[in-house]
Design an enzyme around this catalytic site. Structure first.
Site, mmCIF file in Angstrom:
data_model
loop_
_atom_site.group_PDB
_atom_site.id
_atom_site.type_symbol
_atom_site.label_atom_id
_atom_site.label_comp_id
_atom_site.label_asym_id
_atom_site.label_seq_id
_atom_site.Cartn_x
_atom_site.Cartn_y
_atom_site.Cartn_z
ATOM 1 N N SER A 42 -40.308 53.173 -4.263
ATOM 2 C CA SER A 42 -40.988 52.880 -5.614
ATOM 3 C C SER A 42 -40.494 54.021 -6.680
ATOM 4 O O SER A 42 -40.640 53.709 -7.872
ATOM 5 C CB SER A 42 -42.321 52.572 -5.446
ATOM 6 O OG SER A 42 -42.987 53.534 -5.054
ATOM 7 N N ASP A 330 -49.900 56.481 -11.933
ATOM 8 C CA ASP A 330 -50.790 55.903 -10.894
ATOM 9 C C ASP A 330 -50.854 56.917 -9.657
ATOM 10 O O ASP A 330 -50.594 58.095 -9.628
ATOM 11 C CB ASP A 330 -50.411 54.635 -10.614
ATOM 12 C CG ASP A 330 -49.146 54.364 -9.715
ATOM 13 O OD1 ASP A 330 -48.755 55.450 -9.135
ATOM 14 O OD2 ASP A 330 -48.803 53.107 -9.378
ATOM 15 N N HIS A 333 -47.219 57.900 -8.373
ATOM 16 C CA HIS A 333 -45.998 57.999 -9.209
ATOM 17 C C HIS A 333 -46.172 58.814 -10.533
ATOM 18 O O HIS A 333 -47.164 58.399 -11.231
ATOM 19 C CB HIS A 333 -45.705 56.506 -9.623
ATOM 20 C CG HIS A 333 -45.604 55.633 -8.282
ATOM 21 N ND1 HIS A 333 -46.597 54.657 -7.865
ATOM 22 C CD2 HIS A 333 -44.523 55.505 -7.458
ATOM 23 C CE1 HIS A 333 -46.044 54.153 -6.716
ATOM 24 N NE2 HIS A 333 -45.023 54.483 -6.455
#
Ligand SMILES: *[C@@H]1O[C@H](CO)[C@@H](O)[C@H](O)[C@H]1NC(C)=O
Length: 366
Positions: A42, A330, A333
């Site tokens: 991600s 978040d 990240h």
């Protein structure tokens, strides 16, 4: 008279048309930049997960993307990711995710990274793990050859940079699985690590055998400082020690592995960005780097906003008013601002940050 007029007008137009046509069709005249192929999780996903069609994945809800794209853009951040900045520094457009419908141009590179991806295939079976990403890459090589011909494709593949960020999720999953009975035994950690490194070696060699020569690696970040990790372990200090040790163990062994691989693979060149140290320093001394808040995520809920509630529809969460004050967007990240700082170091940093090549030199190398 009319006839002559027509030919004098027609001729230059025709000549121009023929010249343009030959410019477009002749591969020797085409000017290609060094392509960038991206693999990972991600931290690098720019839409693979979104186009893979799993509902609730792919950073598809507000406030993802709010700062730069002004709407969710399939990226786990408020804005751009490291591959976005690197592509820009290399004179490339944002890379297209391989699953983007209607994809036709492979000459600038492609992004295969997908959220949740692991190296070990049984860890998170529903994700696009590294093995699937490499399978997609193999498919793409055939399409690239159809697009520009065998010789030009081989040239692009050997000049390209192959950028990786992977294995963090393998270790996070290991800790998740044993969360009730930590610490994980040394033998389990070693076994896991050796399987990860073994599989990475296989994948790197696959790319090498398809013509890849220039590899770039972002090493594992300080896993114990992630808001999600502190939330999961209910840890209240700055960085939880066990995940930190795992990341350091992997990074040391990984650097040694790549160093050993180099003499076995003629022409193999690489770059390792010390993301661990870069992120760790910003967690510890956020304000020195321009981050007022370096431990609590901008978006989420629970301790340190460590719960990923902003990824899910219908959950309550809080969002900060200015993501640029935050290191973490978040629970796992970094923000657009942090990603930009990392990218500058990866691209042009000195050998204390990125070695043996930095990305600028790796792109330029032949
Ligand atoms: C790759 O990982 C699998 C587990 O997913 C393991 O069984 C296998 O031995 C690993 N391969 C290498 C070459 O280490």
């Amino acid at each position: 008279m009319a006839m002559r007029l027509r030919t004098t007008i027609m001729f230059p137009a025709l000549a121009l048309f023929v010249t343009l046509l030959s410019l477009c069709l002749s591969p020797s005249n085409a000017q290609y930049k060094t392509p960038l192929f991206v693999f990972g999780d991600s931290l690098y996903d720019d839409g693979m997960t979104l186009y893979n069609g799993v509902k609730g994945a792919g950073a598809e809800y507000w406030p993802y993307g709010e700062t730069y794209f002004k709407k969710p853009a399939g990226r786990y951040s408020d804005g751009r990711l490291i591959p976005d900045f690197i592509a820009q520094y290399a004179g490339l457009p944002f890379l297209q995710p391989y699953l983007l419908p209607g994809l036709k141009d492979y000459t600038k590179g492609i992004n295969f990274a997908s959220a949740g991806a692991c190296v070990l295939v049984e860890t998170r079976p529903s994700t696009i793990n590294l093995k699937k990403q490499i399978d997609y890459f193999r498919q793409m090589v055939q399409k690239l050859k159809k697009q520009v011909g065998e010789a030009q494709a081989n040239k692009l593949l050997s000049e390209a940079v192959y950028l990786f960020n992977i294995a963090g999720n393998d270790y996070v999953s290991l800790l998740e699985k044993h969360v009730k009975k930590l610490p994980v035994s040394n033998s389990k950690k070693k076994r896991q690590m050796n399987m990860i490194l073994g599989n990475l070696t296989v994948h790197f060699k696959t790319i090498y055998n398809l013509g890849g020569r220039k590899f770039a690696f972002q090493n594992l970040g300080p896993l114990g400082c992630m808001p999600s990790m502190k939330y999961m372990l209910q840890y209240t200090g700055t960085c939880a020690p066990e995940p930190q040790e795992l990341a350091k163990m992997h990074n040391t062994a990984f650097a040694a592995l790549v160093k050993r691989l180099q003499p076995q693979l003629p022409g193999f060149k690489y770059s390792i960005y010390d993301f661990y140290t870069a992120l760790y320093l910003r967690v510890l001394y956020g304000s020195r780097y321009g981050f007022r808040e370096s431990q609590t995520a901008c978006c989420g809920s629970g301790a340190y906003n460590g719960d990923f509630s902003c990824q899910k529809k219908g959950y309550t969460f809080s969002v900060c008013s200015n993501p640029n004050d935050h290191l973490w967007f978040d629970a796992a990240h970094p923000t657009d601002k942090a990603n930009q700082a990392f990218s500058k170091e990866f691209w042009g940093g000195g050998s204390n940050l990125v070695a043996p090549y930095n990305l600028q030199n790796l792109f330029a190398a032949n």
